[in-house]
Design an enzyme around this catalytic site. Structure first.
Site, PDB file in Angstrom:
ATOM      1  N   PHE A   7       0.822  -1.091   0.007  1.00  0.00           N
ATOM      2  CA  PHE A   7      -0.105   0.101  -0.030  1.00  0.00           C
ATOM      3  C   PHE A   7       0.768   1.316  -0.040  1.00  0.00           C
ATOM      4  O   PHE A   7       0.491   2.238   0.702  1.00  0.00           O
ATOM      5  CB  PHE A   7      -0.937   0.151   1.049  1.00  0.00           C
ATOM      6  CG  PHE A   7      -2.296  -0.439   0.937  1.00  0.00           C
ATOM      7  CD1 PHE A   7      -2.428  -1.781   0.373  1.00  0.00           C
ATOM      8  CD2 PHE A   7      -3.362   0.223   0.514  1.00  0.00           C
ATOM      9  CE1 PHE A   7      -3.690  -2.459  -0.055  1.00  0.00           C
ATOM     10  CE2 PHE A   7      -4.617  -0.094   0.047  1.00  0.00           C
ATOM     11  CZ  PHE A   7      -4.642  -1.646  -0.253  1.00  0.00           C
ATOM     12  N   GLY A  43      -0.228   7.179  -6.681  1.00  0.00           N
ATOM     13  CA  GLY A  43      -0.997   7.130  -7.767  1.00  0.00           C
ATOM     14  C   GLY A  43      -1.851   8.289  -8.036  1.00  0.00           C
ATOM     15  O   GLY A  43      -1.633   9.278  -7.404  1.00  0.00           O
ATOM     16  N   CYS A  64     -15.271   1.391  -0.678  1.00  0.00           N
ATOM     17  CA  CYS A  64     -14.974   1.395   0.681  1.00  0.00           C
ATOM     18  C   CYS A  64     -14.222   2.615   1.411  1.00  0.00           C
ATOM     19  O   CYS A  64     -14.605   3.270   2.218  1.00  0.00           O
ATOM     20  CB  CYS A  64     -14.218   0.078   1.137  1.00  0.00           C
ATOM     21  SG  CYS A  64     -15.476  -1.295   0.707  1.00  0.00           S
ATOM     22  N   LYS A 120     -15.806   6.139   1.245  1.00  0.00           N
ATOM     23  CA  LYS A 120     -17.084   5.866   2.157  1.00  0.00           C
ATOM     24  C   LYS A 120     -16.749   5.646   3.652  1.00  0.00           C
ATOM     25  O   LYS A 120     -17.261   6.461   4.709  1.00  0.00           O
ATOM     26  CB  LYS A 120     -17.804   4.730   1.785  1.00  0.00           C
ATOM     27  CG  LYS A 120     -18.993   4.253   2.862  1.00  0.00           C
ATOM     28  CD  LYS A 120     -19.855   3.226   2.015  1.00  0.00           C
ATOM     29  CE  LYS A 120     -19.369   1.891   2.355  1.00  0.00           C
ATOM     30  NZ  LYS A 120     -19.461   1.064   3.656  1.00  0.00           N
TER      31      LYS A 120
HETATM   32  N1  LIG Z   1     -17.352  -4.258  -1.840  1.00  0.00           N
HETATM   33  C1  LIG Z   1     -16.384  -4.376  -0.868  1.00  0.00           C
HETATM   34  O1  LIG Z   1     -15.177  -4.771  -1.348  1.00  0.00           O
HETATM   35  C2  LIG Z   1     -16.485  -4.665   0.419  1.00  0.00           C
HETATM   36  C3  LIG Z   1     -15.612  -5.161   1.350  1.00  0.00           C
HETATM   37  C4  LIG Z   1     -15.574  -5.232   2.750  1.00  0.00           C
HETATM   38  C5  LIG Z   1     -16.898  -4.778   3.491  1.00  0.00           C
HETATM   39  N2  LIG Z   1     -17.854  -4.492   2.693  1.00  0.00           N
HETATM   40  C6  LIG Z   1     -19.036  -3.833   2.989  1.00  0.00           C
HETATM   41  O2  LIG Z   1     -20.169  -4.734   2.979  1.00  0.00           O
HETATM   42  C7  LIG Z   1     -21.399  -4.254   2.707  1.00  0.00           C
HETATM   43  C8  LIG Z   1     -21.787  -4.643   1.568  1.00  0.00           C
HETATM   44  O3  LIG Z   1     -21.059  -4.247   0.221  1.00  0.00           O
HETATM   45  P1  LIG Z   1     -21.294  -4.564  -1.340  1.00  0.00           P
HETATM   46  O4  LIG Z   1     -20.187  -3.766  -1.943  1.00  0.00           O
HETATM   47  O5  LIG Z   1     -21.440  -6.087  -1.327  1.00  0.00           O
HETATM   48  O6  LIG Z   1     -22.842  -4.051  -1.453  1.00  0.00           O
HETATM   49  P2  LIG Z   1     -23.698  -3.982  -2.684  1.00  0.00           P
HETATM   50  O7  LIG Z   1     -24.271  -2.666  -2.839  1.00  0.00           O
HETATM   51  O8  LIG Z   1     -22.629  -4.605  -3.919  1.00  0.00           O
HETATM   52  O9  LIG Z   1     -24.640  -4.989  -2.396  1.00  0.00           O
HETATM   53  C9  LIG Z   1     -25.826  -5.072  -1.510  1.00  0.00           C
HETATM   54  C10 LIG Z   1     -26.822  -5.964  -1.979  1.00  0.00           C
HETATM   55  O10 LIG Z   1     -27.887  -5.860  -0.911  1.00  0.00           O
HETATM   56  C11 LIG Z   1     -29.202  -5.977  -1.516  1.00  0.00           C
HETATM   57  N3  LIG Z   1     -30.285  -5.536  -0.414  1.00  0.00           N
HETATM   58  C12 LIG Z   1     -30.403  -4.297   0.047  1.00  0.00           C
HETATM   59  N4  LIG Z   1     -31.253  -4.140   0.659  1.00  0.00           N
HETATM   60  C13 LIG Z   1     -31.661  -5.543   0.878  1.00  0.00           C
HETATM   61  C14 LIG Z   1     -32.938  -6.294   1.914  1.00  0.00           C
HETATM   62  N5  LIG Z   1     -33.520  -5.408   2.727  1.00  0.00           N
HETATM   63  N6  LIG Z   1     -32.918  -7.740   1.629  1.00  0.00           N
HETATM   64  C15 LIG Z   1     -32.189  -8.224   0.646  1.00  0.00           C
HETATM   65  N7  LIG Z   1     -31.186  -7.808  -0.019  1.00  0.00           N
HETATM   66  C16 LIG Z   1     -30.971  -6.412   0.185  1.00  0.00           C
HETATM   67  C17 LIG Z   1     -28.847  -5.140  -2.668  1.00  0.00           C
HETATM   68  O11 LIG Z   1     -29.947  -5.496  -3.691  1.00  0.00           O
HETATM   69  C18 LIG Z   1     -27.563  -5.653  -3.000  1.00  0.00           C
HETATM   70  O12 LIG Z   1     -27.566  -6.716  -4.124  1.00  0.00           O
HETATM   71  C19 LIG Z   1     -21.013  -2.770   2.944  1.00  0.00           C
HETATM   72  O13 LIG Z   1     -21.455  -2.575   4.279  1.00  0.00           O
HETATM   73  C20 LIG Z   1     -19.778  -2.509   2.563  1.00  0.00           C
HETATM   74  O14 LIG Z   1     -19.261  -1.296   3.094  1.00  0.00           O
HETATM   75  C21 LIG Z   1     -17.751  -4.036   1.125  1.00  0.00           C
HETATM   76  O1  LIG Z   2      -0.721   1.289  -2.841  1.00  0.00           O
HETATM   77  C1  LIG Z   2      -1.983   1.261  -3.021  1.00  0.00           C
HETATM   78  C2  LIG Z   2      -3.052   0.438  -2.954  1.00  0.00           C
HETATM   79  C3  LIG Z   2      -4.436   0.927  -3.288  1.00  0.00           C
HETATM   80  N1  LIG Z   2      -4.479   1.926  -4.101  1.00  0.00           N
HETATM   81  C4  LIG Z   2      -5.952   2.497  -4.240  1.00  0.00           C
HETATM   82  O2  LIG Z   2      -6.737   2.131  -3.230  1.00  0.00           O
HETATM   83  C5  LIG Z   2      -8.035   1.800  -3.631  1.00  0.00           C
HETATM   84  C6  LIG Z   2      -8.399   0.769  -2.966  1.00  0.00           C
HETATM   85  O3  LIG Z   2      -7.712  -0.535  -3.192  1.00  0.00           O
HETATM   86  P1  LIG Z   2      -7.947  -1.988  -2.742  1.00  0.00           P
HETATM   87  O4  LIG Z   2      -7.809  -1.830  -1.253  1.00  0.00           O
HETATM   88  O5  LIG Z   2      -7.059  -3.034  -3.268  1.00  0.00           O
HETATM   89  O6  LIG Z   2      -9.201  -2.577  -3.125  1.00  0.00           O
HETATM   90  P2  LIG Z   2     -10.873  -2.418  -2.449  1.00  0.00           P
HETATM   91  O7  LIG Z   2     -11.513  -3.713  -2.819  1.00  0.00           O
HETATM   92  O8  LIG Z   2     -11.505  -1.007  -2.307  1.00  0.00           O
HETATM   93  O9  LIG Z   2     -10.376  -3.165  -0.739  1.00  0.00           O
HETATM   94  C7  LIG Z   2     -10.286  -2.334   0.480  1.00  0.00           C
HETATM   95  O10 LIG Z   2     -11.760  -1.887   0.848  1.00  0.00           O
HETATM   96  C8  LIG Z   2     -12.392  -3.289   1.139  1.00  0.00           C
HETATM   97  C9  LIG Z   2     -13.453  -2.724   1.660  1.00  0.00           C
HETATM   98  O11 LIG Z   2     -13.846  -2.202   2.960  1.00  0.00           O
HETATM   99  C10 LIG Z   2     -11.486  -3.967   2.337  1.00  0.00           C
HETATM  100  O12 LIG Z   2     -12.472  -5.063   2.614  1.00  0.00           O
HETATM  101  C11 LIG Z   2     -10.364  -4.002   2.001  1.00  0.00           C
HETATM  102  O13 LIG Z   2      -9.647  -4.875   3.105  1.00  0.00           O
HETATM  103  C12 LIG Z   2      -9.581  -2.952   1.499  1.00  0.00           C
HETATM  104  O14 LIG Z   2      -8.263  -3.234   0.750  1.00  0.00           O
HETATM  105  C13 LIG Z   2      -7.863   1.550  -5.199  1.00  0.00           C
HETATM  106  O15 LIG Z   2      -8.360   2.591  -6.052  1.00  0.00           O
HETATM  107  C14 LIG Z   2      -6.438   1.469  -5.466  1.00  0.00           C
HETATM  108  O16 LIG Z   2      -6.283   1.884  -6.998  1.00  0.00           O
HETATM  109  C15 LIG Z   2      -3.343   2.869  -4.269  1.00  0.00           C
HETATM  110  O17 LIG Z   2      -3.556   4.141  -4.808  1.00  0.00           O
HETATM  111  N2  LIG Z   2      -2.210   2.716  -3.845  1.00  0.00           N
END
Ligand SMILES: NC(=O)c1ccc[n+]([C@@H]2O[C@H](COP(=O)([O-])OP(=O)(O)OC[C@H]3O[C@@H](n4cnc5c(N)ncnc54)[C@H](O)[C@@H]3O)[C@@H](O)[C@H]2O)c1
Ligand SMILES: O=c1ccn([C@@H]2O[C@H](COP(=O)(O)OP(=O)(O)O[C@H]3O[C@H](CO)[C@@H](O)[C@H](O)[C@H]3O)[C@@H](O)[C@H]2O)c(=O)[nH]1
Length: 443
Positions: free
Chosen positions: A247, A251, A258, A261
């Site tokens: 990390f 860039g 994530c 937010k």
């Molecule tokens: N995207 C990631 O990489 C990531 C990683 C770690 C944690 N999170 C967290 O996990 C959570 C989900 O993120 P995401 O990216 O998967 O979201 P997303 O928006 O891709 O998906 C959410 C899903 O929930 C469904 N939904 C909403 N209300 C509903 C209900 N009442 N009943 C059933 N389904 C319902 C929606 O239709 C949607 O398909 C968030 O809190 C996010 O911050 C996301």
């Molecule tokens: O050295 C770095 C590493 C990442 N990025 C940027 O950072 C953002 C996030 O990258 P990455 O963390 O790989 O992707 P996410 O899928 O958003 O994952 C982050 O966010 C998720 C949602 O909370 C967590 O679960 C993960 O642990 C956390 O890494 C992207 O725009 C990357 O281009 C950089 O600019 N420089």
């Protein structure tokens, strides 16, 4: 174990599929009918390496099913993985969590364990428990567990099976023991804590990673001024185990669903508790200005951008995903359009999603060649393998003037110096080569 997963986005679907893969019986529930129909036929609505293959396998073995029916009578454990998007003031929108909690409460017929995978502000798990218990039949006992998710998009399946830790926040032994059992086959280290600390670990982890990125981006700005190379600096820093080499890629800043937010939400959580999180506010501010760097560089290189043809290489917020949420390409394309540029965009996977995120003036091309043909400037936004491996000759032969502004430091400067190209990257010396007669002149 019989598990229901509510919400089948990036987290819910990957969680459901992975838990099925280690032998549990999973019902994935979503309110989006079209999405559920697609998943039931084995098609993943998101681009995520390995996911579709595991989906098909587990549907066929009977471990995985999809439904829109919000009934949980047969579930031993219910996971909540709905979205918690950002409200305009930066706080988390908990309406989907509230809806999910209400439907759980209405259909409970026995004591149940509810596991929160969604990222939620500190204290939310206690609130969920209260919501469910208030609406469920009086004799029913609900155990609540915070099990925050750390997967990265683009490597979500890999991360689920190879993560550094599983965090389990509980308020009683029963929840802890059942979650240990559910996760045992992942074979990953499990870290136990209380509910609030588990919620906080998620925000603190994302905020720390975002801080690393903004820190190295600030260092890159100084490198540009003093003539140092940020890549060498990051490598040298990373040799210290206390710092680590991950990390630290300079860039155009962090994007995605994530980091933007969750950093905003943590500033709000701190503020609501009378703490001014100055460091994190600066991290966010640095990131916002970092995103505009490529546009500033383009202006410095060619002057007025009005009428200039500008190619955007890569549109998703990072490689190996079709996710456009908070992608740097969005403000960059908007600013270029505002300045009157003719913007052409390419991405190997994200174009269908990008159409609804980028200004309507942006034209999309299916190939890199079409995107670069006749361009005045190429901006590298996302370091997809297919973009990193573009031969530098391609820019010189297809573009009107080969000015490449690389927001992800994809090319080695030694390689660039062998081509008649004007190459600007982040935190590294600029290369301005041109042919004079038969020889290459470097500036
Ligand atoms: N995207 C990631 O990489 C990531 C990683 C770690 C944690 N999170 C967290 O996990 C959570 C989900 O993120 P995401 O990216 O998967 O979201 P997303 O928006 O891709 O998906 C959410 C899903 O929930 C469904 N939904 C909403 N209300 C509903 C209900 N009442 N009943 C059933 N389904 C319902 C929606 O239709 C949607 O398909 C968030 O809190 C996010 O911050 C996301
Ligand atoms: O050295 C770095 C590493 C990442 N990025 C940027 O950072 C953002 C996030 O990258 P990455 O963390 O790989 O992707 P996410 O899928 O958003 O994952 C982050 O966010 C998720 C949602 O909370 C967590 O679960 C993960 O642990 C956390 O890494 C992207 O725009 C990357 O281009 C950089 O600019 N420089």
């Amino acid at each position: 174990m019989r598990i229901s997963v509510i919400g089948t986005g990036y987290v819910g679907l990957v969680t459901g599929v992975s838990l099925a893969e280690i032998g549990h019986h999973i019902t994935c529930i979503d309110i989006d009918e079209a999405k559920v129909a697609m998943m039931a036929s084995g098609i993943s609505p998101i681009y995520e390496p390995e996911l579709e293959h595991l989906m098909e396998k587990n549907i066929q073995s009977g471990h995985l099913s999809f439904t829109t029916e919000l009934h949980f009578s047969s579930a031993d454990v219910i996971y909540i993985a709905v979205g918690t998007p950002q409200l305009p003031d930066g706080t988390s929108d908990l309406q989907y969590i509230e809806q999910a909690s209400q439907v759980i409460a209405r259909s409970l017929t026995k004591d149940t364990i509810v596991v929160t995978k969604s990222t939620v502000p500190v204290g939310t798990n206690h609130w969920i428990k209260t919501l469910i218990e208030e609406a469920a039949p009086e004799e029913i006992k609900v155990t609540i567990v915070s099990n925050p998710e750390f997967l990265r998009e683009g490597s979500a399946v890999y991360d689920t099976f190879n993560g550094d830790r599983i965090v389990i926040g509980t308020e009683n032994n029963q929840g802890r023991e059942i979650l240990d059992d559910i996760n045992a086959s992942f074979g990953l280290p499990i870290y136990h804590t209380d509910l609030k600390s588990a919620e906080m670990i998620k925000y603190a982890s994302n905020a720390f990673l975002a801080t690393k990125i903004s820190f190295i981006n600030e260092i890159s700005a100084i490198c540009e001024k003093v003539g140092a190379n940020v890549e060498d600096v990051a490598l040298g820093m990373g040799k210290d185990n206390r710092i680590g080499d991950k990390f630290l890629n300079a860039g155009i800043g962090y994007g995605g669903s994530c980091f933007p937010k969750d950093t905003n939400a943590l500033v709000q959580i701190a503020g609501n508790n009378e703490h001014d999180f100055k460091l994190l506010k600066s991290v966010i501010e640095v990131n916002n200005s970092q995103r505009m760097k490529l546009v500033e560089r383009a202006r410095e290189a060619v002057g007025d951008l009005s009428g200039k043809r500008i190619s955007l290489l890569g549109l998703s917020f990072k490689p190996n995903t079709d996710d456009m949420r908070e992608a740097a390409s969005i403000p960059i394309a908007q600013e270029l359009v505002n300045q009157g540029a003719d913007v052409v965009g390419y991405d190997p996977i994200a174009i269908p999603n990008a159409r609804s995120f980028l200004p309507e003036e942006v034209q999309f091309k299916e190939t890199i060649e079409e995107t670069l043909r006749g361009a005045d400037v190429a901006l590298i936004i996302t370091e997809w393998e297919v973009i990193k491996s573009i031969d530098l000759i391609t820019y010189t032969t297809l573009m009107t003037s080969p000015i490449v502004i690389d927001g992800r430091n994809c090319y080695s400067l030694d390689e660039v110096r062998r081509h008649p190209i004007h190459y600007i990257s982040i935190g590294r010396p600029e290369v301005q080569n041109r042919f004079v007669g038969n020889s290459l002149n470097t500036r």
